[in-house]
Write an enzyme that holds these catalytic residues in place. Structure first.
Site, PDB file in Angstrom:
ATOM      1  N   HIS A  18     -56.210  19.690  83.977  1.00 53.65           N
ATOM      2  CA  HIS A  18     -55.190  18.693  84.385  1.00 53.65           C
ATOM      3  C   HIS A  18     -54.588  19.083  85.975  1.00 53.65           C
ATOM      4  O   HIS A  18     -54.841  18.060  86.784  1.00 53.65           O
ATOM      5  CB  HIS A  18     -53.962  18.431  83.489  1.00 53.65           C
TER       6      HIS A  18
ATOM      7  N   GLU B 285     -53.554  14.969  92.443  1.00 52.34           N
ATOM      8  CA  GLU B 285     -53.317  16.281  92.169  1.00 52.34           C
ATOM      9  C   GLU B 285     -53.149  16.939  93.485  1.00 52.34           C
ATOM     10  O   GLU B 285     -52.083  17.674  93.615  1.00 52.34           O
ATOM     11  CB  GLU B 285     -54.326  16.754  91.201  1.00 52.34           C
TER      12      GLU B 285
ATOM     13  N   HIS C 220     -49.248  17.886  94.148  1.00 52.39           N
ATOM     14  CA  HIS C 220     -49.036  19.418  93.869  1.00 52.39           C
ATOM     15  C   HIS C 220     -49.750  20.111  94.966  1.00 52.39           C
ATOM     16  O   HIS C 220     -48.915  21.334  95.460  1.00 52.39           O
ATOM     17  CB  HIS C 220     -49.652  19.627  92.525  1.00 52.39           C
TER      18      HIS C 220
END
Length: 226
Positions: free
Chosen positions: A61, A115, A119
């Site tokens: 993930h 992502e 992040h």
């Protein structure tokens, strides 16, 4: 003298803006893998990638910078967008280990872009874009969750298992207690969804988690097939 110093500070500030200086700092990463059977076995359901049904395995993930107090930075550098060309040599591994199950079906690039931008940009002080994705893939190779659980008699066969037995199996194999997150199926049953392990700021080494996420699990969880 003070005037010259003030001018220097102003010039430094302007230069920082021009080159996109970003304040980055974090304490550790969460490395998060999700079970596709649980993602799909909900009211929301799922869509297979355009490359077809993923392997029956945990999928990445994300690799998420975090602080020791449980908070986390996000979207740290708007001037550093995702460019798939920078990870062209990783694409086949990404499609296998980091597939998107979101609807509509896609090739995964939107997931990876999200992502990185949310992040990954917060870890640029330690990892560039290629290094960020490569680090996550290497961690996936290092931590074979499905095999770890199978070796402890925990199978993705729709049966129920205690959360503590899942945690102990992973702790025994990796040396560190994981965070375990659950979701619920269409009937409201708790099921194993995501596993969190903590990694140092290099993105290479597992460490003891400073804080574990609230996984919303009951003491007994289902492990659906996929």
């Amino acid at each position: 003298m003070k005037s010259n110093f003030a001018i220097f500070i102003k010039l430094l500030f302007v230069q920082c803006l021009a080159i996109g200086c970003v304040s980055q700092g974090f304490d550790f990463f969460y490395f998060v893998q999700q079970w596709p059977g649980s993602y799909c076995d909900t009211k929301q359901s799922c869509c297979y990638p355009t490359t077809g049904k993923p392997e029956t395995d945990f999928g990445i993930h994300g690799l998420w910078p975090n602080y020791n107090d449980g908070s986390y930075p996000s979207n740290c550098d708007p001037d550093s967008p995702f460019h798939q060309s920078e990870i062209s040599d990783l694409i086949s591994r990404m499609q296998t280990s980091w597939p998107s199950l979101a609807c509509p079906s896609s090739n995964g690039s939107a997931f990876w872009s999200h992502e990185w931008e949310k992040h990954g940009t917060c870890s640029e002080s330690d990892l560039d874009q290629h290094g960020y994705f490569e680090a996550a893939l290497s961690l996936k190779d290092k931590v074979d969750l499905l095999q770890i659980l199978k070796s402890s008699g925990i199978q993705a066969d729709g049966r129920s298992y205690s959360k503590s037995s899942i945690s102990e199996a992973i702790r025994g194999a990796t040396g560190y207690a994981p965070g375990i997150e659950c979701n619920v199926d269409a009937s409201g049953n708790s099921q194993l969804y995501q596993i969190y392990l903590c990694v140092d700021t290099s993105g290479s080494n597992l460490i003891k988690c400073p804080v574990l996420p609230n996984g919303r699990c009951s003491s007994i969880v289902d492990f659906p097939s996929f």
